[in-house]
Design an enzyme around this catalytic site. Structure first.
Site, PDB file in Angstrom:
ATOM      1  N   TYR A   1       0.936  -1.283  -0.100  1.00 42.53           N
ATOM      2  CA  TYR A   1       0.010   0.100   0.061  1.00 42.53           C
ATOM      3  C   TYR A   1       0.747   1.306   0.155  1.00 42.53           C
ATOM      4  CZ  TYR A   1      -4.358  -2.566   0.128  1.00 42.53           C
ATOM      5  OH  TYR A   1      -5.462  -3.440  -0.176  1.00 42.53           O
TER       6      TYR A   1
ATOM      7  N   GLN B   1     -14.985   5.404  -6.061  1.00 47.39           N
ATOM      8  CA  GLN B   1     -14.649   4.092  -5.835  1.00 47.39           C
ATOM      9  C   GLN B   1     -13.012   4.226  -5.883  1.00 47.39           C
ATOM     10  OE1 GLN B   1     -16.430   2.023  -9.202  1.00 47.39           O
ATOM     11  NE2 GLN B   1     -18.076   1.170  -7.698  1.00 47.39           N
TER      12      GLN B   1
ATOM     13  N   VAL C   1      -9.353   5.054  -4.480  1.00 44.51           N
ATOM     14  CA  VAL C   1      -8.634   5.314  -3.102  1.00 44.51           C
ATOM     15  C   VAL C   1      -7.590   6.428  -3.387  1.00 44.51           C
ATOM     16  CG1 VAL C   1      -9.186   2.914  -2.203  1.00 44.51           C
ATOM     17  CG2 VAL C   1      -7.063   3.283  -3.457  1.00 44.51           C
ATOM     18  N   ASP C   2      -7.338   7.194  -4.580  1.00 47.15           N
ATOM     19  CA  ASP C   2      -6.365   7.913  -4.475  1.00 47.15           C
ATOM     20  C   ASP C   2      -6.989   9.397  -4.027  1.00 47.15           C
ATOM     21  OD1 ASP C   2      -7.757   9.229  -6.847  1.00 47.15           O
ATOM     22  OD2 ASP C   2      -7.139   7.612  -8.224  1.00 47.15           O
TER      23      ASP C   2
ATOM     24  N   HIS D   1     -14.676   3.508  -0.997  1.00 50.51           N
ATOM     25  CA  HIS D   1     -13.687   2.298  -0.780  1.00 50.51           C
ATOM     26  C   HIS D   1     -12.665   2.673  -0.029  1.00 50.51           C
ATOM     27  CE1 HIS D   1     -15.025  -0.039  -4.520  1.00 50.51           C
ATOM     28  NE2 HIS D   1     -16.113  -0.027  -3.789  1.00 50.51           N
TER      29      HIS D   1
ATOM     30  N   CYS E   1       0.126   2.640  16.686  1.00 48.73           N
ATOM     31  CA  CYS E   1      -0.895   3.541  17.052  1.00 48.73           C
ATOM     32  C   CYS E   1      -0.404   4.529  18.304  1.00 48.73           C
ATOM     33  CB  CYS E   1      -2.102   2.690  17.263  1.00 48.73           C
ATOM     34  SG  CYS E   1      -3.431   3.660  18.085  1.00 48.73           S
TER      35      CYS E   1
ATOM     36  N   CYS F   1      -3.004   3.430  21.258  1.00 58.07           N
ATOM     37  CA  CYS F   1      -3.228   1.792  21.895  1.00 58.07           C
ATOM     38  C   CYS F   1      -1.874   0.983  21.639  1.00 58.07           C
ATOM     39  CB  CYS F   1      -4.421   1.023  21.453  1.00 58.07           C
ATOM     40  SG  CYS F   1      -4.448   0.521  19.817  1.00 58.07           S
TER      41      CYS F   1
ATOM     42  N   GLY G   1     -15.873   5.934 -15.846  1.00 57.82           N
ATOM     43  CA  GLY G   1     -14.888   5.252 -15.497  1.00 57.82           C
ATOM     44  C   GLY G   1     -15.159   3.792 -14.674  1.00 57.82           C
ATOM     45  N   THR G   2     -16.274   3.617 -14.483  1.00 58.92           N
ATOM     46  CA  THR G   2     -16.798   2.372 -13.859  1.00 58.92           C
ATOM     47  C   THR G   2     -18.067   1.912 -14.582  1.00 58.92           C
ATOM     48  OG1 THR G   2     -17.727   1.420 -11.825  1.00 58.92           O
ATOM     49  CG2 THR G   2     -18.101   3.877 -12.012  1.00 58.92           C
TER      50      THR G   2
HETATM   51 ZN   LIG Z   1      -5.097   2.359  18.261  1.00 66.10          ZN
END
Ligand SMILES: [Zn+2]
Length: 261
Positions: A77, A110, A112-113, A128, A164, A167, A204-205
């Site tokens: 990713y 849709q 993710v950019d 998405h 994170c 946590c 585009g979809t």
């Molecule tokens: Zn966390």
């Protein structure tokens, strides 16, 4: 740059109807991978690189893959985030941003950019998720990146995900993986925007795969005009009421903006 010109025209009655709506008419756009393809963003299935050639991207986009090997998934990713950062919005993205001068445009994507945002669009609903909104796998609060991702031409096969700060859990990509539900806030916004609008543009979809397919179906039931811009229109083959523009996203959206502005 558009690869060809689009000579398609909106039906005169529709164009006049849009122009005669008082105030700022609402336009809603549902965009998919084809809207980013002309910026050089590989579609999901094309997102193969030598490093990843032995991997099916679907194998990297699941919770199971993450649990098995988070460093592998995070690296993939980060490589995708870099390819997006190295790309620029194309004429289609820019045309949609320009339409905001006269219309209230809601973009449901849709993708993710962040190319719609970088082009200047102000209302973008990410169905998405986003490569730029990581969150904690354990507590779901927003996370941060280590820093800039490595260069796209020197991807790393493994990178430990950030921790994170709340946590101590692992920060995961902010995209929707296979097997996960769409984010409810985004979906509700998308549903509302597809019926409360003067025109729905699908670009585009193919928009025939559920759950996204429900959006044009709802629009058609609400008698909202639907325009499809795809090099090979698909939605229009399923719904005769859909106006089909067989051209690329960049050329088609440019033509749309020139007819509506
Ligand atoms: Zn966390």
């Amino acid at each position: 740059m558009p690869t060809d010109d689009c000579c398609c025209q909106l039906p005169t009655a529709l164009r006049e109807a849009l122009r005669s709506v008082p105030g700022r008419p609402q336009l809603t756009v549902l965009s998919g991978a084809g809207a980013s393809a002309e910026s050089g963003i590989a579609t999901f299935r094309d997102a193969q690189h030598a490093l990843w050639a032995d991997f099916d991207p679907a194998e990297l986009a699941t919770e199971q893959a993450w649990r098995r090997d988070p460093a592998r998934v995070w690296a993939w990713y980060e490589w995708r985030r870099r390819t997006v950062m190295d790309a620029s919005p194309n004429e289609g993205h820019l045309a949609l941003a320009a339409l905001e001068s006269r219309y209230d445009v809601t973009l449901i994507t849709q993708n993710v950019d962040d190319l719609h945002e970088r082009a200047g669009s102000s209302q973008v609903v990410h169905l998405h998720g986003s490569l730029f909104a990581p969150r904690c796998f354990a507590c779901a609060r927003p996370g941060t990146f280590h820093g800039l991702p490595p260069q796209a031409d020197s991807p790393q096969s493994r990178m430990n995900p950030p921790g994170c700060k709340h946590c101590g859990g692992k920060v995961r990509p902010g995209v929707v993986w296979f097997g996960e539900a769409l984010p409810q806030v985004a979906w509700k916004a998308a549903e509302a925007a597809t019926v409360n609008t003067s025109l729905l543009v699908v670009v585009g979809t193919s928009a025939i795969v559920q759950p996204a397919a429900r959006l044009p179906e709802r629009a058609l039931r609400a008698e909202v005009p639907v325009l499809e811009i795809n090099t090979t229109p698909v939605l229009a083959q399923h719904h005769s009421a859909v106006i089909a523009w067989p051209c690329t996203a960049a050329a088609g959206l440019g033509a749309l903006a020139s007819q509506l502005l």
